[in-house]
Scaffold this active site. Structure first.
Site, PDB file in Angstrom:
ATOM      1  N   GLN A 161      15.963  95.919 129.600  1.00 35.91           N
ATOM      2  CA  GLN A 161      16.075  97.083 128.732  1.00 35.91           C
ATOM      3  C   GLN A 161      16.729  96.763 127.397  1.00 35.91           C
ATOM      4  O   GLN A 161      16.640  97.553 126.449  1.00 35.91           O
ATOM      5  CB  GLN A 161      16.876  98.187 129.424  1.00 35.91           C
ATOM      6  N   CYS A 167      17.960 102.710 131.021  1.00 38.88           N
ATOM      7  CA  CYS A 167      17.821 102.296 132.426  1.00 38.88           C
ATOM      8  C   CYS A 167      17.006 103.293 133.235  1.00 38.88           C
ATOM      9  O   CYS A 167      16.221 102.924 134.102  1.00 38.88           O
ATOM     10  CB  CYS A 167      19.198 102.111 133.047  1.00 38.88           C
ATOM     11  N   HIS A 309      24.158 104.501 136.145  1.00 38.09           N
ATOM     12  CA  HIS A 309      23.087 103.519 135.922  1.00 38.09           C
ATOM     13  C   HIS A 309      21.904 103.837 136.830  1.00 38.09           C
ATOM     14  O   HIS A 309      22.066 104.115 138.020  1.00 38.09           O
ATOM     15  CB  HIS A 309      23.617 102.116 136.212  1.00 38.09           C
TER      16      HIS A 309
END
Length: 377
Positions: A161, A167, A309
């Site tokens: 990324q 993410c 995340h």
């Protein structure tokens, strides 16, 4: 201190500091608690040795800094992160922690640049059994002890990324890649940049929490966007740039479309059953230990459940020996989006099982997606 006493002592200290952990989790940073429990872990520091490690780090990862002042600053951050890796090693002895490509970033820089999962009430509603997209309860009898979708063709290549909080888009695209493979028998590598540029969907439980490219998003919102837009293009047709851009979505190039999506209950057996039925799952996780992670099964004594995340759950294993805990540890297999030069060639293992339920929030935000057998026209 006798090293045999370290693990029990850490466990007892962890119990004593649970209230502090909750407060720290709310702040989104476990670092003060970990430091409080294990101390500075900086004995035997040698400046010359640390300088040598930094030179090797710079060469290994091709780091460049604009001037001597920036170089000195990054060296100081690097030294602090080595101490932090030692603390993480004490708290997470079944994994290996040390120098990674993120070792010159402060924890705040790391979170801001390489995470990107937006906070949402969805995981808390799920804990309470409330969701507009609850997955049906699946039978769990006869689940295999080990399973890995990488062995069955449903997982695409590890991607990166970059310096973009996207993410969530990689988690969502990975889940659809797997679902589309199950529906069509073909692995299409899908575009994350389409999400970054075009998806501004808002979470139904939090209208102000909208997908915002490099500024974060949610996987369930991304699936909702796909239901409305029609689907995703291939990565080669809409390549990743790692920065926010103008939407260039071409509906005629859609190769994978969403039929529906659902949110899986906070139950490891149901998560495993949905993994086998629907393919890789989009999940949220607390990344507190991931900045320093090198390999092994991560099973920290203390880890918050605040999710920051988005990653992809691709499988699980029945046992990986954890010497510090004197027994075999079952674990989840997670595909990350930081490139193959992080972790175990881009993958992360975190322990699972009834005695470590929801470690680092790994069971709290799990969603599955089903693909159409043919993309929408």
């Amino acid at each position: 201190m006798d090293h045999r006493l370290v693990a029990p002592l850490l466990f007892l200290l962890g119990l004593l500091f649970l209230s502090s952990a909750a407060a720290t989790s709310a702040a989104g940073d476990e670092e003060p608690l970990i430091r409080q429990v294990v101390g500075n872990a900086d004995v035997d520091d040698n400046d010359l040795e640390l300088d040598s490690h930094f030179v090797s780090f710079v060469q290994r990862f091709g780091k460049t800094y604009k001037d001597a002042e920036e170089h000195a600053h990054r060296l100081s951050v690097f030294k602090a992160n080595l101490r932090r890796a030692r603390r993480n090693q004490l708290m997470d002895p079944s994994a290996e922690h040390g120098v990674t490509k993120f070792s010159d970033l402060t924890p705040a820089e790391f979170r801001r640049t390489f995470l990107g999962l937006k906070t949402s009430r969805r995981s808390f509603l799920l804990e309470m059994g409330e969701s507009a997209h609850d997955a049906p309860v699946l039978p769990t009898d006869g689940l295999p002890e080990d399973f890995d979708w990488r062995d069955h063709g449903a997982v695409g290549p590890v991607k990166n990324q970059g310096s973009c909080g996207s993410c969530w888009s990689f988690s969502a695209s990975g889940a659809l890649e797997g679902a589309n493979y199950l529906a069509t028998g073909k692995m299409e590598v899908l575009s994350e940049q389409q999400f970054v540029d075009c998806d501004h969907e808002c979470d139904s439980s939090e209208p102000d929490s909208c997908d915002a490219g490099c500024n974060g998003g949610l996987m369930t919102s991304a699936f909702s966007y796909l239901l409305k837009s029609g689907g995703l293009e291939r990565e080669k047709d809409y390549p990743y740039t790692g920065k926010d851009g103008t939407c260039k979505f071409d509906k005629s190039k859609i190769v994978a479309s969403v039929q529906n999506y659902s949110v899986v209950s906070v139950d490891e057996e149901q998560i495993a059953a949905n993994l086998l039925k629907h393919g890789p799952l989009a999940i949220g996780i607390n990344a507190a230990y991931m900045q320093t992670y090198i390999g092994g099964v991560s099973c920290p004594y203390i880890c918050g459940r605040n999710l920051d995340h988005g990653v992809l759950l691709v499988g699980y294993g029945a046992s990986a020996f954890a010497p510090s805990r004197l027994k075999n540890k079952p674990y989840w297999i997670i595909k990350n989006s930081w490139g193959e030069n992080w972790g175990e060639k881009g993958y992360y293992k975190i322990c699972k099982g009834s005695n470590v339920r929801n470690k680092c929030g790994v069971d709290s935000m799990v969603s599955t997606v089903s693909a159409l057998h043919a993309p929408k026209e």
